[in-house]
Write a protein that holds these residues in place. Structure first.
Motif, PDB file in Angstrom:
ATOM      1  N   PHE A  17      40.038  44.601  31.727  1.00 58.35           N
ATOM      2  CA  PHE A  17      40.055  43.449  30.808  1.00 58.35           C
ATOM      3  C   PHE A  17      38.631  43.148  30.344  1.00 58.35           C
ATOM      4  O   PHE A  17      37.693  43.426  31.091  1.00 58.35           O
ATOM      5  CB  PHE A  17      40.662  42.232  31.509  1.00 58.35           C
ATOM      6  N   PRO A  18      38.417  42.600  29.182  1.00 63.17           N
ATOM      7  CA  PRO A  18      39.347  42.273  28.104  1.00 63.17           C
ATOM      8  C   PRO A  18      40.022  43.550  27.584  1.00 63.17           C
ATOM      9  O   PRO A  18      39.328  44.536  27.325  1.00 63.17           O
ATOM     10  CB  PRO A  18      38.458  41.671  27.031  1.00 63.17           C
ATOM     11  N   LYS A  34      35.243  38.208  37.170  1.00 63.33           N
ATOM     12  CA  LYS A  34      36.115  39.368  36.970  1.00 63.33           C
ATOM     13  C   LYS A  34      37.527  38.917  36.618  1.00 63.33           C
ATOM     14  O   LYS A  34      38.198  39.506  35.785  1.00 63.33           O
ATOM     15  CB  LYS A  34      36.148  40.180  38.271  1.00 63.33           C
ATOM     16  N   ARG A  35      37.956  37.833  37.286  1.00 59.62           N
ATOM     17  CA  ARG A  35      39.309  37.303  37.012  1.00 59.62           C
ATOM     18  C   ARG A  35      39.338  36.610  35.661  1.00 59.62           C
ATOM     19  O   ARG A  35      40.381  36.541  35.015  1.00 59.62           O
ATOM     20  CB  ARG A  35      39.727  36.311  38.094  1.00 59.62           C
ATOM     21  N   SER A  88      38.762  47.912  41.198  1.00 64.90           N
ATOM     22  CA  SER A  88      39.046  46.561  40.753  1.00 64.90           C
ATOM     23  C   SER A  88      39.716  46.702  39.391  1.00 64.90           C
ATOM     24  O   SER A  88      39.059  47.021  38.394  1.00 64.90           O
ATOM     25  CB  SER A  88      37.748  45.769  40.651  1.00 64.90           C
ATOM     26  N   ASP A  94      40.790  44.544  37.510  1.00 66.57           N
ATOM     27  CA  ASP A  94      40.374  43.511  36.543  1.00 66.57           C
ATOM     28  C   ASP A  94      39.419  44.085  35.501  1.00 66.57           C
ATOM     29  O   ASP A  94      39.247  43.511  34.433  1.00 66.57           O
ATOM     30  CB  ASP A  94      39.658  42.365  37.265  1.00 66.57           C
ATOM     31  N   LEU A 119      37.980  37.608  33.018  1.00 65.62           N
ATOM     32  CA  LEU A 119      38.011  38.589  31.920  1.00 65.62           C
ATOM     33  C   LEU A 119      39.347  38.585  31.191  1.00 65.62           C
ATOM     34  O   LEU A 119      39.423  38.828  29.986  1.00 65.62           O
ATOM     35  CB  LEU A 119      37.753  39.994  32.478  1.00 65.62           C
ATOM     36  N   ARG A 120      40.426  38.298  31.935  1.00 65.04           N
ATOM     37  CA  ARG A 120      41.768  38.296  31.328  1.00 65.04           C
ATOM     38  C   ARG A 120      41.910  37.222  30.250  1.00 65.04           C
ATOM     39  O   ARG A 120      42.795  37.298  29.404  1.00 65.04           O
ATOM     40  CB  ARG A 120      42.825  38.004  32.399  1.00 65.04           C
TER      41      ARG A 120
END
Lengths: 409, 364
Positions: free
Chosen positions: B172-173, A366-367, B167, B169, A369-370
């Motif tokens: 993203f993307p 999940k982290r 969440s 997050d 994804l950035r």
């Protein structure tokens, strides 16, 4: 005029009656007289035919809620468990409906227990079936039992609670102050199974066979050998780790604590670190995190580099005749010990889950994804398979502030 | 409706109710499916465009003060165009109202009334709507105005009480499926502002027609905020809706609300509120269908034809064979119909009418 009014009223009355009749079928099926409330469900591989399931249902008598019955106290509590073998969960429910002569109701079902044997074969089909059932709540706990699920349910008796339902609701939350287990729900399990950023986990349980009550190092404690002598032999400690829908491995108590710290599922916890003044003894320290763990991912040459930063504050709960917890140097030394102990333990946990089990249960994906600007880039990267190549950089900053009531002796 | 005109707040609530009703069903999951993690960015983008479009509608209708699109079509193409457009709008309202009604009732059947025929659930709504609309159109509008704040508060409550399950997050993307999909093909998500349709009918029904601009802009901004909240709930909680088609995404979110072991199972309260807003939506559909028909046929009293339109809605909602068909109609056909009628047909009609008016003025 009167005739018109009569026709109008008759029409309204007929309409109301037909609507009431239309809804009566649903009302009848939800009537408490026609229902059997299931408290827990165990799902196992059939002994006679491995392609079939053995599904166990735990019920409670409605009289158990009556004050006159003594509240179904723990001393005389005997679980009512019935099992059936069938090709699927739904057909097992149907057969049990026929056997009981009532409809099984799952809206108060607190636990769903899969046996280790079934979990190793894969449980996606069963999880999808359960999540598709309106009555099963997403907050229902999911457990993997190291023994047969029926045997586990038979032994999961509350020791001090009056009501089994209260015990079932409370025990998964003990992870909030021990970290040795976690509140794993079927909703989270389903979510993790359906995305490409995480892997699933479940609460691990088993029957303790530690008859001699011998000491076990915390690193070796799991659901089968917890050094506790108690009337209840079923134990819930550790975490079952999944790769896709198949059981990939298990985490012991201290690894479960690492998982709980990294996913912020533990509020405060106790760890034992070697005493800097005496290598033969341990210091017990209560810690809590100052902020949620910070996990950052860098993709360098197609390889994930995972940076974990933790800030913890704690108090020493151990006290003896020679405690010097008001001394800044001592506290600093203990803080450093604690930090390095946690760094190495958490690092071992992360490498174990990635290299050995190939599974990202703390949702590092999940982290990550950035790091991608589009979904197609992320999907092309194939995170779930690349996670095994990860490198971890764990940084723990523990700040031990003092002893508890006694700071110096 | 002429003797029961709306004030500004009531008019805004009418536009909002359309967006709210659609957001309860497949709208959030369809937007998420189209845009994936870029859905918030896309909604923010299309919201700006929707506000600009609402302003454009105001500008184009300004020259025809106190007239709705049916009157304007008569000016442009005579009675033929008026009747044709009237029929198109009635068909549109019946189509959207009936598929939404059927979908909502099918979902309720699955959740709460497994052994009740969907016909009875639909009939329950139809009876309620006929009674309300037969009393007075104004009463439906007032009820909508009262219920909108309750629904808005419930949605804010749903957002706040699920914060622990969020969440961030999952946004993203940031570009989801890429710039083209977010900003070019994503333009199609303008269909989520279905309330824009009512702007074409509001001017003659406003107590203060001078406030039409305020009604148009405010209602679309509020719809955008509401959409952003609902989409955020679904995105931050269940990114898996991209892959999995689950009925009533907001209901699924409501099932997660728990405050200790005391406050659980609050989804029933949400469903009760949604029942009310859905009944309001249906009554608005019938009110405007009746008003259009009244204009087409020059009827003096429109109330006797309310049961006819309610039965039309009832019958149309029973046409689809099953949930799969209604779900397909709502998720895959409704967006194109919306874009076609609200943006292309009505927009071009207003532009042509303005050109004609200018030419007439220029010609003296």
């Amino acid at each position: 005029m009167h005739y018109k009014k009569f026709i109008k009223n008759l029409f309204i009355a007929l309409l109301l009656v037909s609507l009431a009749l239309g809804f009566s079928k649903s009302y009848t099926s939800y009537s408490i007289d026609n229902l059997d409330f299931v408290l827990a469900m165990g799902i196992d591989v059939s002994e006679s035919d491995e392609s079939k399931l053995k599904v166990s249902f735990e019920f409670t008598r409605s009289s158990n809620y009556s004050p006159d019955s003594g509240g179904g106290s723990s001393d005389d509590y005997k679980p009512i468990i019935s099992s059936v073998e069938a090709s699927s969960i739904d057909s097992a429910i149907n057969l049990m409906n026929a056997h009981m002569g009532k409809e099984l109701k799952f809206s108060h079902c607190k636990l769903i227990v899969f046996s280790e044997k079934l979990a190793e074969k894969g449980i996606s089909e069963h999880v999808y079936t359960l999540i598709n059932n309106v009555q099963i709540r997403p907050s229902t706990n999911i457990i993997v039992s190291k023994c047969e699920s029926e045997y586990y349910l038979q032994n999961l008796n509350p020791t001090i609670e009056d009501y089994i339902t209260v015990y079932y609701e409370v025990f998964p939350n003990s992870g909030k102050y021990t970290g040795y287990t976690t509140n794993a729900t079927i909703g989270d399990f389903f979510y993790s199974m359906s995305t490409n950023t995480c892997e699933s986990f479940a609460l691990l349980s088993g029957i303790s066979d530690n008859d001699d009550n011998s000491y076990e190092d915390i690193n070796n404690i799991n659901a089968n050998n917890i050094p506790v002598q108690s009337k209840r032999t079923a134990e819930n400690i550790g975490i079952a780790v999944f790769k896709n829908d198949k059981l990939a491995g298990e985490l012991n108590a201290i690894e479960a604590l690492c998982f709980s710290i990294l996913t912020s599922k533990v509020n405060n916890f106790l760890i034992s670190v070697p005493n800097p003044d005496n290598s033969n003894s341990y210091l017990d320290i209560y810690l809590h995190d100052d902020m949620s763990s910070k996990i950052k991912v860098d993709i360098v040459n197609e390889t994930p580099y995972v940076h974990v930063n933790l800030k913890l504050t704690g108090d020493i709960s151990t006290a003896d005749y020679n405690s010097k917890y008001s001394n800044d140097t001592t506290l600093k030394e203990i803080s450093e010990y604690t930090s390095s102990y946690l760094e190495s333990t958490i690092s071992d946990f992360l490498y174990k889950t990635s290299k050995e089990y190939h599974t990202d249960i703390i949702c590092v994906g999940k982290r990550a994804l950035r790091e991608f600007s589009t979904w197609s880039e992320y999907e092309k990267y194939n995170w779930k398979d690349r996670y095994r190549d990860s490198f971890f950089d764990v940084n723990v900053e523990a700040n031990i502030k003092s002893g508890s009531l006694i700071t110096e002796t | 409706m002429s003797n029961s005109k709306f004030n500004t707040k009531e008019a805004i609530s009418l536009v909002l109710v359309i967006t709210i009703a659609h957001s309860l069903l497949s709208l959030p999951k369809k937007l998420l499916e189209n845009q994936k993690s870029a859905v918030i960015l896309n909604i923010a983008y299309v919201s700006i465009l929707a506000v600009a479009f609402a302003y454009l509608v105001y500008k184009l209708m300004k020259s025809f003060a106190g007239q709705d699109i049916i009157d304007i079509s008569e000016f442009l193409g005579g009675k033929f165009l008026r009747n044709l457009l009237g029929l198109v709008f009635i068909a549109y309202l019946t189509f959207t109202g009936s598929i939404l009604l059927r979908n909502f009732c099918e979902s309720i059947k699955i959740v709460y009334f497994p052994n009740t025929k969907v016909t009875f659930i639909i009939a329950m709504f139809i009876v309620a709507v006929v009674i309300v609309c037969s009393l007075d159109f104004k009463s439906s509008v007032k009820t909508t105005y009262l219920i909108i704040p309750i629904v808005s508060l419930s949605m804010i409550f749903l957002f706040i009480s699920n914060l622990k399950n969020f969440s961030t997050d999952r946004m993203f993307p940031i570009l989801g499926d890429g710039i083209t999909n977010t900003f070019i093909t994503g333009l199609g998500n303008l269909y989520s502002f279905g309330g824009l349709l009512l702007l074409y009918f509001l001017p003659p029904n406003l107590k203060d027609p001078g406030k039409f601009k305020k009604v148009a802009i405010t209602s679309i901004i509020l719809s955008a905020i509401y959409l952003l909240i609902t989409i955020s709930i679904v995105l931050f909680m269940f990114a898996y809706f991209v892959k999995i088609d689950e009925i009533l995404p907001l209901f699924s979110a409501a099932r997660y609300i728990e405050f200790g072991s005391f406050f659980q199972r609050l989804e029933s309260v949400f469903l009760l509120i949604w029942f009310m807003i859905f009944a309001c939506y249906l009554s608005i559909v019938i009110i405007f269908s009746v008003e259009i028909f009244k204009k087409m046929t020059n009827l003096k009293d429109s109330k006797p034809i309310v049961p006819f339109f309610a039965l039309l809605l009832f019958g149309t909602s029973l046409i689809p064979k099953n949930y799969a068909v209604t779900s397909f109609l709502e998720a895959d056909i409704y967006p194109f119909v919306n874009i076609g009628i609200i943006f292309i047909l009505s927009g071009s009609l207003l532009i042509l009418a303005n050109i004609k008016l200018r030419k007439m003025k220029a010609g003296g």
